[in-house]
Motif scaffolding. Structure first.
Motif, PDB file in Angstrom:
ATOM      1  N   LYS A 176      14.825  96.123  28.104  1.00 55.48           N
ATOM      2  CA  LYS A 176      13.672  96.642  28.848  1.00 55.48           C
ATOM      3  C   LYS A 176      12.347  96.392  28.135  1.00 55.48           C
ATOM      4  O   LYS A 176      11.317  96.189  28.772  1.00 55.48           O
ATOM      5  CB  LYS A 176      13.845  98.152  29.087  1.00 55.48           C
ATOM      6  N   HIS A 177      12.378  96.457  26.788  1.00 55.46           N
ATOM      7  CA  HIS A 177      11.146  96.284  25.993  1.00 55.46           C
ATOM      8  C   HIS A 177      11.396  95.274  24.874  1.00 55.46           C
ATOM      9  O   HIS A 177      11.475  95.645  23.697  1.00 55.46           O
ATOM     10  CB  HIS A 177      10.704  97.627  25.402  1.00 55.46           C
ATOM     11  N   PRO A 178      11.529  93.987  25.214  1.00 59.60           N
ATOM     12  CA  PRO A 178      11.877  92.964  24.211  1.00 59.60           C
ATOM     13  C   PRO A 178      10.867  92.794  23.079  1.00 59.60           C
ATOM     14  O   PRO A 178      11.231  92.406  21.972  1.00 59.60           O
ATOM     15  CB  PRO A 178      12.000  91.681  25.040  1.00 59.60           C
ATOM     16  N   ASN A 179       9.598  93.091  23.341  1.00 59.52           N
ATOM     17  CA  ASN A 179       8.558  92.873  22.323  1.00 59.52           C
ATOM     18  C   ASN A 179       8.142  94.153  21.590  1.00 59.52           C
ATOM     19  O   ASN A 179       7.261  94.119  20.737  1.00 59.52           O
ATOM     20  CB  ASN A 179       7.317  92.237  22.971  1.00 59.52           C
ATOM     21  N   GLU A 180       8.764  95.253  21.937  1.00 61.69           N
ATOM     22  CA  GLU A 180       8.385  96.532  21.323  1.00 61.69           C
ATOM     23  C   GLU A 180       9.138  96.763  20.019  1.00 61.69           C
ATOM     24  O   GLU A 180      10.350  96.572  19.950  1.00 61.69           O
ATOM     25  CB  GLU A 180       8.682  97.679  22.295  1.00 61.69           C
ATOM     26  N   GLN A 181       8.389  97.152  18.990  1.00 59.53           N
ATOM     27  CA  GLN A 181       9.006  97.449  17.696  1.00 59.53           C
ATOM     28  C   GLN A 181       9.560  98.876  17.719  1.00 59.53           C
ATOM     29  O   GLN A 181       8.852  99.815  18.073  1.00 59.53           O
ATOM     30  CB  GLN A 181       7.982  97.308  16.568  1.00 59.53           C
ATOM     31  N   VAL A 182      10.824  99.022  17.355  1.00 58.28           N
ATOM     32  CA  VAL A 182      11.486 100.323  17.412  1.00 58.28           C
ATOM     33  C   VAL A 182      11.324 101.083  16.100  1.00 58.28           C
ATOM     34  O   VAL A 182      11.574 100.541  15.024  1.00 58.28           O
ATOM     35  CB  VAL A 182      12.995 100.154  17.728  1.00 58.28           C
TER      36      VAL A 182
END
Length: 205
Positions: free
Chosen positions: A31-37
């Motif tokens: 869902k959020h491929p570019n978001e840093q977790v």
């Protein structure tokens, strides 16, 4: 120095919750491929979601079934690994009986003074019950009492530091002596072997 892990040793088994977190992570990545977790925050959210699922929930049961399947896989692989000669248990480092004993904390010194009396007053109590009662007594002990045992603990700690320094010096001296003896013995053994070989060598015509 940490021991090197055997690459042939089976992968550890996973719990139902671990499978759930893995699925959540994959779902979030899609869902959020570019978001840093932020792992800590993500873990808290996963834990909250997991707790909200009732044990009877089909989704939760799916992960529990996956964990059970992985447990059987792990046990089977570990048996095969053991048969092949792999180590299944970590070897405990042998304790030197001559090494100084670690100092006790203020709480343990307090318990040592009161355990026998408490046990005598309550002969039917289990070890756990006695430990619990001692913990309660320590919690309500006066600052003066706690200071008394804290001071005793500091004396023990100081004594331990001195004894450990002496013990380590003796160990280093002993190891150095062993290494020196090995260096002397090796050339002597080599010389003896050469002499023996020359004596047994047949004479040439």
């Amino acid at each position: 120095m940490p021991t090197k892990r055997d690459p042939n040793k089976p992968r550890g088994r996973m719990t139902g919750y671990a499978y759930f977190v893995q699925t959540c992570r994959e779902e979030h990545k899609r869902k959020h491929p570019n978001e840093q977790v932020v792992f800590a925050e993500f873990s808290r959210k996963c834990a909250k979601r997991w707790k909200a699922l009732p044990m009877s929930a089909k989704e939760k049961q799916t992960f529990i079934d996956m964990a059970e399947k992985d447990r059987l896989r792990y046990e089977k692989e570990m048996k095969e690994y053991a048969i092949a000669g792999g180590e299944t248990k970590k070897k405990k480092k042998k304790k030197d009986p001559n090494a100084p004993k670690r100092p006790q904390s203020a709480f343990f010194l307090f318990c040592a003074d009161r355990r026998a009396l408490l046990k005598g007053e309550n002969p039917g109590w289990t070890v756990g019950e006695i430990a619990k009662a001692l913990g309660k007594k320590w919690a309500v002990a006066t600052p003066e009492t706690k200071k008394k045992y804290a001071d005793q603990g500091e004396i023990e700690k100081s004594k331990y530091v001195k004894e450990m320094a002496k013990y380590r010096a003796q160990q280093e001296s002993s190891n150095h002596g062993d290494a020196k003896r090995q260096k002397i013995e090796k050339p002597a053994a080599s010389s003896s072997a050469s002499s023996s070989e020359s004596e047994s060598e047949p004479e040439s015509d």
